[in-house]
Design an enzyme around this catalytic site. Structure first.
Site, PDB file in Angstrom:
ATOM      1  N   ASP A  12       0.869  -1.255  -0.081  1.00 49.05           N
ATOM      2  CA  ASP A  12       0.096   0.143   0.040  1.00 49.05           C
ATOM      3  C   ASP A  12       0.940   1.222   0.114  1.00 49.05           C
ATOM      4  OD1 ASP A  12      -2.093  -1.776   0.072  1.00 49.05           O
ATOM      5  OD2 ASP A  12      -2.141  -1.725   2.406  1.00 49.05           O
ATOM      6  N   LYS A  15       1.649   2.343  -5.106  1.00 56.22           N
ATOM      7  CA  LYS A  15       2.196   1.517  -6.330  1.00 56.22           C
ATOM      8  C   LYS A  15       1.198   2.090  -7.457  1.00 56.22           C
ATOM      9  CE  LYS A  15       2.206  -2.426  -4.347  1.00 56.22           C
ATOM     10  NZ  LYS A  15       2.100  -2.014  -2.936  1.00 56.22           N
ATOM     11  N   GLY A  39      -4.590  -4.277  -3.645  1.00 52.76           N
ATOM     12  CA  GLY A  39      -5.642  -3.153  -4.166  1.00 52.76           C
ATOM     13  C   GLY A  39      -4.667  -1.961  -4.357  1.00 52.76           C
ATOM     14  N   HIS A  40      -4.858  -1.606  -5.716  1.00 56.14           N
ATOM     15  CA  HIS A  40      -4.085  -0.530  -6.293  1.00 56.14           C
ATOM     16  C   HIS A  40      -4.980   0.641  -6.613  1.00 56.14           C
ATOM     17  CE1 HIS A  40      -0.371  -3.264  -7.343  1.00 56.14           C
ATOM     18  NE2 HIS A  40      -0.739  -3.244  -5.971  1.00 56.14           N
ATOM     19  N   GLN A 221       1.673  -6.217  -3.337  1.00 58.42           N
ATOM     20  CA  GLN A 221       2.412  -6.257  -2.031  1.00 58.42           C
ATOM     21  C   GLN A 221       3.355  -5.570  -1.721  1.00 58.42           C
ATOM     22  OE1 GLN A 221       1.154  -9.593  -3.563  1.00 58.42           O
ATOM     23  NE2 GLN A 221      -0.662  -8.581  -2.858  1.00 58.42           N
TER      24      GLN A 221
END
Ligand code: GDP
Ligand code: IMO
Ligand code: MG
Length: 418
Positions: A12, A15, A39-40, A221
């Site tokens: 987080d 990215k 989750g981007h 990640q």
């Protein structure tokens, strides 16, 4: 050439935003590991979109987005994600390629993930429960189902055989579940997955590189969640480092160019495991509130703390980082004094390195204090406040790596190239 962009902390780091910003410099953006545990977040004209499996270059016309062989795909999540991308004005068609060698997450992988976590009780990893661990276990255990299998006539037979194995495994757990709806949805989404472009991605990507195309490999990640070098066992089940980009795309190490490492100006972690610089107090809550530190995939509150330089130096070494991106500096605007951990005390002895165990019984974080800049920085031009400049200089000196981008807000244009 392939540039790699990856997170240096526990995920987080921002990215998605930075890949979306850098994507126009590349012809291909490729994910190489992880799956829907990621989750981007991107902001497009102020509108938020969260990507889980699709690379973060998807909103740029003329860029190919490749889901590489190292990724694990849940077809149900992917289908929903494609709909959300289209709703947000993106195109999904010829621009999205899926590796035939990527493994599939089955509904029983998700159930096994949940059953395993429940059985661990207080020692649970804090998994996102997306079936990541069990899917990679089947991959390394040589049982997995791959995207390319969908094209074979005995796909359903293979699926049923692995499902039966999972059901036997599940019988050792005291865990109730109902597979029928999940299975129906999954089989339907497999039919939709067939509409996507499956490729032998290792050939595709090498042909493109040889033709002079530029690839950005997008990590998921963070380095400290890597299966080999992260804070084991509180890690994910894939290789999140630069070396993972070689494995997860089928490219040789000699093809890697820049390695862009991202860190927040502070630090967060979601799920279980050690976190030496954690602030389990009002200051931590202030970071959470100001930074909106709630998981992009699960909504869980993220644990917050000060930046951890021994951990960052370790991640920079393992990845061969050539340039840094510092994100969320704006979240520190209101802090009079900032802290940064530059050394650990291991059993009372100072070290700059990252020890085998960073369990709180063994190590203690030692902090430097830095004066805050106490002003708003979201609309920075080339002038940056002196105290912010001092903080960046402190980071560069202690990390021995140049900072190339400073991000000061969630929107695409809220950053400064240094
Ligand atoms: P990722 O998994 O590394 O892509 O990061 P996430 O999307 O899970 O979490 C990063 C969060 O911070 C998202 O909500 C982003 O919109 C947000 N973000 C990224 N960069 C910045 C920044 O420089 N400032 C602020 N305020 N938010 C940012
Ligand atoms: P992005 O790409 C933050 C964490 C989980 C858990 C551990 C194992 O958005 O940075 P898993 O579901 O992989 O079995 O969970 O890893 N985790 C993440 N934390 N960001 C992520 O991805 C993460 N993906 C997994 O919270 O502690
Ligand atoms: Mg995330």
């Amino acid at each position: 050439m392939v540039d790699v962009l990856l997170g240096l902390q526990w995920g987080d780091e921002g990215k998605g935003k930075i890949v979306d910003y850098l994507a126009p410099n590349y012809q291909i953006v490729a994910r190489f590991q992880g799956g829907p545990n990621a989750g981007h977040t991107l902001y497009l004209d102020g509108k938020k979109v969260v990507l889980h499996t699709i690379p973060s270059g998807i909103f740029h016309k003329d860029i190919i987005n490749l889901i590489g062989n190292g990724v694990v795909i849940d077809p149900v999540t992917l289908q929903k994600e494609i709909s959300r991308v289209r709703e947000a004005g993106g195109t999904v068609g010829e621009n999205l390629l899926v590796s035939r060698k990527a493994h599939l997450i089955m509904p029983t992988h998700k159930i096994l993930d949940a059953a395993s976590e429940q059985a661990k009780g207080k020692k649970k990893i804090g998994s996102t429960l997306k079936g990541i661990g069990p899917a990679y276990m089947d991959k390394t255990g040589r049982n997995g189902l791959r995207v390319g299998d969908i094209e074979s006539n005995d796909f359903i037979k293979k699926y049923n055989s692995l499902k039966e194995k999972h059901l036997k495994l599940l019988s050792i757990y005291d865990y109730e579940f109902d597979l029928s709806d999940l299975e129906k949805e999954w089989l339907e989404s497999i039919e939709n997955l067939k509409k996507l472009n499956f490729v032998d991605s290792e050939f595709y990507i090498n042909q493109q590189i040889n033709a002079g195309k530029k690839v950005l490999a997008e990590g998921a990640q963070g380095s400290m969640l890597d299966i080999e070098f992260g804070t084991y066992p509180f890690v994910t089940s894939s290789n999140t480092l630069t070396s993972g980009a070689c494995q997860g795309l089928g490219i040789a190490p000699t093809k890697i160019g820049e390695v862009i490492g991202i860190s927040k100006a502070y630090c967060t972690r979601v799920g279980g495991g050690p976190f030496p610089t954690e602030l389990d107090n009002d200051e931590g809550q202030k970071l959470r509130d100001l930074g909106g530190e709630y998981g992009a995939t699960t909504g869980r509150p993220r644990r917050c703390g000060w930046i951890d330089l021994p951990a960052l130096r370790y991640a920079i070494m393992l990845n061969g980082v050539t340039q840094l991106v510092i994100t969320k500096a704006d979240i520190l605007n209101e802090f009079k004094t900032l802290k940064a951990c530059n050394t650990y005390l291991v059993n009372g002895k100072e070290t700059n390195d990252f020890p085998y165990s960073i369990n709180e019984n063994v190590i203690e974080a030692k902090f430097d204090e830095i004066e805050g800049w106490n002003c708003h920085i979201n609309h920075l031009s080339n002038e940056i406040p002196q105290k912010l400049g001092d903080y960046l200089k402190y980071l560069e000196e202690n990390l021995k790596t140049p900072i190339k981008i400073l991000s000061v807000g969630p929107n695409r244009e809220e950053l400064l190239e240094l």
